[in-house]
Design a protein around this motif. Sequence first.
Motif, PDB file in Angstrom:
ATOM      1  N   VAL A   1       0.817  -1.220   0.000  1.00 56.57           N
ATOM      2  CA  VAL A   1       0.000   0.000   0.000  1.00 56.57           C
ATOM      3  C   VAL A   1       0.850   1.269   0.000  1.00 56.57           C
ATOM      4  CG1 VAL A   1      -1.903  -1.187   1.145  1.00 56.57           C
ATOM      5  CG2 VAL A   1      -0.232   0.033   2.539  1.00 56.57           C
ATOM      6  N   LYS A   2       2.099   1.171   0.485  1.00 58.97           N
ATOM      7  CA  LYS A   2       2.948   2.364   0.549  1.00 58.97           C
ATOM      8  C   LYS A   2       3.745   2.596  -0.730  1.00 58.97           C
ATOM      9  CE  LYS A   2       3.462   2.333   5.586  1.00 58.97           C
ATOM     10  NZ  LYS A   2       4.391   2.150   6.738  1.00 58.97           N
ATOM     11  N   ASN A   3       3.790   1.593  -1.598  1.00 58.99           N
ATOM     12  CA  ASN A   3       4.567   1.709  -2.829  1.00 58.99           C
ATOM     13  C   ASN A   3       3.656   2.157  -3.969  1.00 58.99           C
ATOM     14  OD1 ASN A   3       6.174   1.356  -5.135  1.00 58.99           O
ATOM     15  ND2 ASN A   3       7.255  -0.376  -4.228  1.00 58.99           N
ATOM     16  N   GLU A   4       3.668   3.436  -4.244  1.00 59.89           N
ATOM     17  CA  GLU A   4       2.792   3.979  -5.280  1.00 59.89           C
ATOM     18  C   GLU A   4       3.185   3.484  -6.670  1.00 59.89           C
ATOM     19  OE1 GLU A   4       2.826   8.194  -4.938  1.00 59.89           O
ATOM     20  OE2 GLU A   4       1.893   8.223  -2.938  1.00 59.89           O
ATOM     21  N   GLY A   5       4.442   3.139  -6.845  1.00 60.47           N
ATOM     22  CA  GLY A   5       4.896   2.691  -8.155  1.00 60.47           C
ATOM     23  C   GLY A   5       4.353   1.343  -8.567  1.00 60.47           C
ATOM     24  N   ILE A   6       3.821   0.576  -7.611  1.00 55.24           N
ATOM     25  CA  ILE A   6       3.311  -0.764  -7.915  1.00 55.24           C
ATOM     26  C   ILE A   6       1.964  -0.705  -8.623  1.00 55.24           C
ATOM     27  CG2 ILE A   6       2.420  -2.889  -6.865  1.00 55.24           C
ATOM     28  CD1 ILE A   6       4.556  -2.654  -4.764  1.00 55.24           C
ATOM     29  N   ASN A   7       1.175   0.334  -8.302  1.00 51.71           N
ATOM     30  CA  ASN A   7      -0.177   0.441  -8.855  1.00 51.71           C
ATOM     31  C   ASN A   7      -0.990  -0.791  -8.467  1.00 51.71           C
ATOM     32  OD1 ASN A   7      -2.384   1.440 -10.260  1.00 51.71           O
ATOM     33  ND2 ASN A   7      -1.714   0.604 -12.232  1.00 51.71           N
ATOM     34  N   GLY A   8      -1.015  -1.066  -7.163  1.00 57.29           N
ATOM     35  CA  GLY A   8      -1.674  -2.274  -6.683  1.00 57.29           C
ATOM     36  C   GLY A   8      -2.840  -2.003  -5.756  1.00 57.29           C
ATOM     37  N   ASN A   9      -3.756  -2.958  -5.683  1.00 56.69           N
ATOM     38  CA  ASN A   9      -4.891  -2.928  -4.771  1.00 56.69           C
ATOM     39  C   ASN A   9      -4.941  -4.236  -4.010  1.00 56.69           C
ATOM     40  OD1 ASN A   9      -6.867  -0.474  -5.286  1.00 56.69           O
ATOM     41  ND2 ASN A   9      -5.996  -1.052  -7.254  1.00 56.69           N
ATOM     42  N   VAL A  10      -5.397  -4.169  -2.747  1.00 58.25           N
ATOM     43  CA  VAL A  10      -5.467  -5.370  -1.915  1.00 58.25           C
ATOM     44  C   VAL A  10      -6.902  -5.576  -1.440  1.00 58.25           C
ATOM     45  CG1 VAL A  10      -4.645  -6.520   0.161  1.00 58.25           C
ATOM     46  CG2 VAL A  10      -3.103  -5.037  -1.130  1.00 58.25           C
TER      47      VAL A  10
END
Length: 559
Positions: A396-405
């Motif tokens: 959640v802290k890594n904006e570069g991942i573009n991920g959702n949980v």
Amino acid sequence: MGVVATTNEEALARRFWIKFRNESVFAIYTPFIICLASGKLQLETFRHYIAQDVHFLRAFAQAYALADECADDDEEKSAICKLRKCVMEEIKMHDSFVREWGVDPANESTPSSATLKYTDFLLATASGKVEGLKAPGKIATPFEKTKIAAYTLGAMTPFMRLYAFLGKELWALLDPNESSHLYKKWIENYSSEAFEALTLQTEELLDKLSVSLTGEELEVIENLYHQAMKLEIEFFSAQPIVQQTIVPFSRVHNPAEYQLIIFSDFDWTCTVVDSSAILAEIAILSAPKADQIGAENLPVRKSSTDLRNTWGVLSKQYTEEYEQCIENIMPTEKVEEFDYEGLCKALEQLLDFEKRANARVVESGVLKGLNVEDIKRAGERLILQDGCTRFFQKIVKNEGINGNVHILSYCWCGDLIRSAFSSGDLDVLSVHANEFTYEDSISTGEIVQKMESPLDKLQAFKNILKNHNGEKKHLSIYIGGSVGDLLCLLEADVGLVVGSSSSLRRVGRQFGVSFVPLFSGLVKKQREFEGNSSNWKGLSGILYTVSSWAEVHAFILGS
């Protein structure tokens, strides 16, 4: 501080390795090691690594020389001298050994920043420059010098053990008759009995040098061991890779094009206990308090003794009927090929079973009268699997991942899940679970039933993916560990099985599902990798097994 002796049963080096072994997976799942294990590592990358490794060996030889000066006991000095000679011989062997891969030892390479971090740390430790420790001089006592020798071995031992560990892990994947693997000799060297013996000698020397140290001094060695382990992992992570790799998963694909969507089960996947047992215990412990208050607006509740007896009966009945239900859905014969439709039909039978079980719980009144604040406090104190919280925080802290949980769970109370993650600053996680109904913050005993079967989970999984559909494509990972997760695990692009549920594996295998250890599966994928997302497809009938959240973390995010 009293003197702490090291026994054979509690050898210091062995304890440290067990404590920090989980971190070794961050070395195993680096692009360098995965590509090397597959035999597809580009030769230029390996040449760079070999040139850097020479700097490590020279630093080791120098550290042993400094440790030899500090050692006071003749037997210890002899052991250090032998180990230093082994390193010097390995350097000579290295010089001839590496010519196979086109590395010219005469061409001096510049150590990389990751190499320097470890070698500078090692030589500083061997010189007595440990944080909070005065460097030895002419007035240093023999005991102080021996302590520095122990510190030095503490900074060297994890290097040896990690290499021995990697060698054995990689050798286990090699076909003994295979001759085409480009790096077979390297793997053979570090998986050999000779290297294991050298590693054991280093560990035994650390144990012996540490035998008279105090508890505080042993903590210093532990910190040095851990720091050395992290620096060695950083060294592997820093190896320059120009080819496309299968790991870390989050970096394989362009986040501008793909959105990473991560799903996880909760009970036994994230937790070390079942949430239903936690909720029942809250009810049992809070019952006397509620009875004593006797407020008219509180629902009538059973005594704690009655609640405990009722819960015992419900738990036993659930376990017995669940085992019988699993037996009933199993086909009489194991299928030859992966049968997804047959699995779906079989798991439909779990829906009626779970509905009946939940209805019995509601009718029993066990969940009636729970205060939402008690539930939230219990959630905040809930112990999660080691590494679980850290992994989600990194996502959640890594904006570069573009991920959702998204958390998908049979848990009766979504508030319990949300509070379990809130203590780790993970309020942003989307929780999809059943919910309690409340009147003035007190549970009525009713459950808003949203997710009770594998098919409910699958529908929620599909709905979430559908809602995420936009301009970007998505890559889905599902992390679970029970029969209820099977369909979602198979539908996801990557299904990761955490834990060792026997019923999950038994049902899966009966319908043609293959369970593959993640590391060996990734090495195979790397051999076949074509550099696009088509390498990962759901409904392949293949699920990847992991033993810890550290593996999940290393695979998806890297170190």
